[in-house]
Design a protein around this motif. Structure first.
Motif, PDB file in Angstrom:
ATOM      1  N   PRO A   1      16.748 -91.287  75.463  1.00 36.48           N
ATOM      2  CA  PRO A   1      15.885 -91.927  76.041  1.00 36.48           C
ATOM      3  C   PRO A   1      16.480 -93.093  76.915  1.00 36.48           C
ATOM      4  CG  PRO A   1      16.387 -92.781  73.664  1.00 36.48           C
ATOM      5  CD  PRO A   1      17.190 -91.442  73.945  1.00 36.48           C
ATOM      6  N   ALA A   2      15.845 -93.225  78.071  1.00 35.99           N
ATOM      7  CA  ALA A   2      16.197 -94.001  79.128  1.00 35.99           C
ATOM      8  C   ALA A   2      16.196 -95.577  78.623  1.00 35.99           C
ATOM      9  CB  ALA A   2      15.237 -93.887  80.270  1.00 35.99           C
ATOM     10  N   PRO A   3      17.367 -96.164  79.055  1.00 35.68           N
ATOM     11  CA  PRO A   3      17.243 -97.559  78.765  1.00 35.68           C
ATOM     12  C   PRO A   3      16.551 -98.399  79.273  1.00 35.68           C
ATOM     13  CG  PRO A   3      18.998 -97.108  80.515  1.00 35.68           C
ATOM     14  CD  PRO A   3      18.376 -95.892  79.990  1.00 35.68           C
ATOM     15  N   SER A   4      16.141 -99.525  78.633  1.00 36.13           N
ATOM     16  CA  SER A   4      15.008-100.412  79.058  1.00 36.13           C
ATOM     17  C   SER A   4      15.398-100.872  80.406  1.00 36.13           C
ATOM     18  CB  SER A   4      14.607-101.784  77.989  1.00 36.13           C
ATOM     19  OG  SER A   4      13.898-102.515  78.653  1.00 36.13           O
ATOM     20  N   PRO A   5      14.314-100.939  81.202  1.00 38.69           N
ATOM     21  CA  PRO A   5      14.643-101.558  82.756  1.00 38.69           C
ATOM     22  C   PRO A   5      14.836-103.165  82.460  1.00 38.69           C
ATOM     23  CG  PRO A   5      12.304-101.066  82.126  1.00 38.69           C
ATOM     24  CD  PRO A   5      13.100-100.440  80.967  1.00 38.69           C
ATOM     25  N   PHE A   6      14.556-103.618  81.471  1.00 39.81           N
ATOM     26  CA  PHE A   6      14.749-105.120  81.371  1.00 39.81           C
ATOM     27  C   PHE A   6      15.950-105.542  80.432  1.00 39.81           C
ATOM     28  CE2 PHE A   6      10.203-103.879  81.082  1.00 39.81           C
ATOM     29  CZ  PHE A   6       9.522-104.524  82.008  1.00 39.81           C
ATOM     30  N   ALA A   7      16.876-104.610  80.151  1.00 36.97           N
ATOM     31  CA  ALA A   7      18.018-104.812  79.477  1.00 36.97           C
ATOM     32  C   ALA A   7      18.898-105.889  79.967  1.00 36.97           C
ATOM     33  CB  ALA A   7      18.725-103.460  79.097  1.00 36.97           C
ATOM     34  N   ALA A   8      19.185-105.686  81.144  1.00 34.09           N
ATOM     35  CA  ALA A   8      20.125-106.630  81.947  1.00 34.09           C
ATOM     36  C   ALA A   8      19.481-107.988  82.206  1.00 34.09           C
ATOM     37  CB  ALA A   8      20.502-106.200  83.156  1.00 34.09           C
ATOM     38  N   LEU A   9      18.095-108.142  81.906  1.00 32.86           N
ATOM     39  CA  LEU A   9      17.462-109.580  82.311  1.00 32.86           C
ATOM     40  C   LEU A   9      17.690-110.325  81.152  1.00 32.86           C
ATOM     41  CD1 LEU A   9      14.440-108.207  83.892  1.00 32.86           C
ATOM     42  CD2 LEU A   9      16.446-108.785  85.086  1.00 32.86           C
ATOM     43  N   ASP A  10      17.569-111.986  81.190  1.00 34.46           N
ATOM     44  CA  ASP A  10      17.502-112.718  80.229  1.00 34.46           C
ATOM     45  C   ASP A  10      15.829-113.144  79.801  1.00 34.46           C
ATOM     46  OD1 ASP A  10      16.466-114.526  82.216  1.00 34.46           O
ATOM     47  OD2 ASP A  10      18.224-115.493  82.495  1.00 34.46           O
ATOM     48  N   ASP A  11      15.682-113.706  79.002  1.00 33.67           N
ATOM     49  CA  ASP A  11      14.389-113.980  78.488  1.00 33.67           C
ATOM     50  C   ASP A  11      13.617-114.453  79.558  1.00 33.67           C
ATOM     51  OD1 ASP A  11      14.860-112.911  75.959  1.00 33.67           O
ATOM     52  OD2 ASP A  11      15.159-115.136  74.916  1.00 33.67           O
ATOM     53  N   SER A  12      14.007-115.491  80.306  1.00 29.23           N
ATOM     54  CA  SER A  12      13.096-116.031  81.417  1.00 29.23           C
ATOM     55  C   SER A  12      12.752-115.125  82.383  1.00 29.23           C
ATOM     56  CB  SER A  12      13.894-117.550  81.979  1.00 29.23           C
ATOM     57  OG  SER A  12      15.109-117.099  82.551  1.00 29.23           O
ATOM     58  N   GLN A  13      13.474-114.229  82.919  1.00 26.66           N
ATOM     59  CA  GLN A  13      13.353-113.328  83.682  1.00 26.66           C
ATOM     60  C   GLN A  13      12.341-112.177  83.137  1.00 26.66           C
ATOM     61  OE1 GLN A  13      17.388-112.092  84.068  1.00 26.66           O
ATOM     62  NE2 GLN A  13      17.283-112.734  86.553  1.00 26.66           N
ATOM     63  N   VAL A  14      12.410-111.805  81.841  1.00 27.87           N
ATOM     64  CA  VAL A  14      11.402-111.146  81.378  1.00 27.87           C
ATOM     65  C   VAL A  14      10.230-111.748  81.073  1.00 27.87           C
ATOM     66  CG1 VAL A  14      10.962-109.656  79.198  1.00 27.87           C
ATOM     67  CG2 VAL A  14      13.355-109.829  80.078  1.00 27.87           C
ATOM     68  N   VAL A  15       9.940-112.818  80.995  1.00 28.92           N
ATOM     69  CA  VAL A  15       8.751-113.314  80.792  1.00 28.92           C
ATOM     70  C   VAL A  15       8.071-113.412  82.316  1.00 28.92           C
ATOM     71  CG1 VAL A  15       7.705-115.975  80.614  1.00 28.92           C
ATOM     72  CG2 VAL A  15       9.556-114.986  78.779  1.00 28.92           C
ATOM     73  N   GLN A  16       8.919-113.750  83.301  1.00 33.70           N
ATOM     74  CA  GLN A  16       8.410-113.873  84.370  1.00 33.70           C
ATOM     75  C   GLN A  16       7.892-112.401  85.221  1.00 33.70           C
ATOM     76  OE1 GLN A  16       8.034-116.737  86.559  1.00 33.70           O
ATOM     77  NE2 GLN A  16       6.638-115.168  87.531  1.00 33.70           N
ATOM     78  N   ALA A  17       8.557-111.531  84.488  1.00 33.12           N
ATOM     79  CA  ALA A  17       8.167-110.001  84.900  1.00 33.12           C
ATOM     80  C   ALA A  17       6.680-109.836  84.166  1.00 33.12           C
ATOM     81  CB  ALA A  17       9.153-108.998  84.158  1.00 33.12           C
ATOM     82  N   PHE A  18       6.503-110.435  83.008  1.00 32.18           N
ATOM     83  CA  PHE A  18       5.126-110.084  82.078  1.00 32.18           C
ATOM     84  C   PHE A  18       4.176-110.986  83.216  1.00 32.18           C
ATOM     85  CE2 PHE A  18       1.920-111.882  79.283  1.00 32.18           C
ATOM     86  CZ  PHE A  18       1.668-110.562  79.073  1.00 32.18           C
ATOM     87  N   LEU A  19       4.445-112.334  83.550  1.00 28.36           N
ATOM     88  CA  LEU A  19       3.659-113.150  84.287  1.00 28.36           C
ATOM     89  C   LEU A  19       3.251-112.511  85.611  1.00 28.36           C
ATOM     90  CD1 LEU A  19       4.892-116.495  83.583  1.00 28.36           C
ATOM     91  CD2 LEU A  19       2.918-115.271  82.387  1.00 28.36           C
ATOM     92  N   ASP A  20       4.072-111.563  86.234  1.00 31.65           N
ATOM     93  CA  ASP A  20       3.845-111.089  87.440  1.00 31.65           C
ATOM     94  C   ASP A  20       3.157-109.782  87.602  1.00 31.65           C
ATOM     95  OD1 ASP A  20       5.421-112.844  88.716  1.00 31.65           O
ATOM     96  OD2 ASP A  20       7.157-112.023  88.809  1.00 31.65           O
ATOM     97  N   GLY A  21       2.909-109.462  86.070  1.00 31.82           N
ATOM     98  CA  GLY A  21       1.671-108.347  86.031  1.00 31.82           C
ATOM     99  C   GLY A  21       2.535-107.246  85.365  1.00 31.82           C
TER     100      GLY A  21
END
Length: 223
Positions: free
Chosen positions: A27-47
């Motif tokens: 399975p492909a690694p998560s595209p968010f694996a290298a991001l910290d929590d705040s970056q993941v949160v921002q990605a969600f808020l960005d849609g």
């Protein structure tokens, strides 16, 4: 034609080489694996809706352990953790991103756990059902066991783990929460203060009393 006949008279589809290679790929690694929590949160808020799945993956097991250790009922803990993520999903746009996401989500979990304990203390039937469930079956999973260890070592490790959980359950609620957050979850004093809405002095005082109470409860049961 459409496939080969098997011994039972049905047809078996023949996979192409490309299909076999596709199935064999990890399975492909998560595209968010290298991001910290705040970056993941921002990605969600960005849609990016998949970013929320990443937050669930990161925190579900940790929150389940925390809530379960606090209230002592695994099934109810699972329900409360689901409620935590429902609230996070609904209110993430209001989250102050200058603060740590982990502190915010633990605060939600802590409040739900404390509400559960208050409701349980006001409802003797709920308390009795919880105690009876723990009598009927030890549904708590074993963790971190080394299957190569000697049986007597495994027995002692399990005994000590169960003794810790038993002792934690007997701490007063306000002591139990800070004890679990510090000793079992590894949270800093500042994080605990924010999660519990207490000042640092109160956190340290409660933790000191919790440690003393824990030691007094456990000591008579140690060899």
């Amino acid at each position: 034609m459409g496939g080969n006949r098997n011994l039972l008279g049905g047809t078996v589809a023949v996979m192409t080489k490309e299909q076999k290679q596709k199935l064999a790929k990890p399975p492909a690694p998560s595209p968010f694996a290298a991001l910290d929590d705040s970056q993941v949160v921002q990605a969600f808020l960005d849609g990016n809706s998949r970013a929320f799945t990443e937050l669930v993956v990161r925190y579900q097991a940790r929150l389940l352990n925390f809530v379960y250790r606090t209230i002592g009922d695994r099934e109810r803990a699972e329900d409360l953790v689901q409620e935590v993520f429902v609230r996070v999903y609904r209110h993430l746009q209001r989250f102050d991103q200058s603060k740590k996401f982990s502190t915010w989500i633990y605060t939600i979990a802590s409040n739900l756990a404390k509400n559960e304990l208050r409701n349980r203390s006001r409802n003797p039937l709920v308390l009795f059902q919880t105690i009876r469930k723990q009598w009927e079956a030890d549904h708590r999973p074993l963790q971190f066991e080394d299957t190569t260890a000697r049986p007597d070592d495994l027995f002692r490790k399990r005994h000590l783990r169960e003794l810790v959980e038993w002792a934690v359950e007997r701490l007063p609620e306000h002591h139990r929460v800070v004890f679990v957050l510090r000793e079992l979850e590894g949270k800093s004093y500042d994080e605990i203060a924010e999660i519990t809405s207490c000042n640092l002095g109160t956190v340290k005082s409660r933790l000191n009393r919790a440690r003393n109470n824990f030691a007094a409860i456990v000591a008579p049961h140690l060899d």
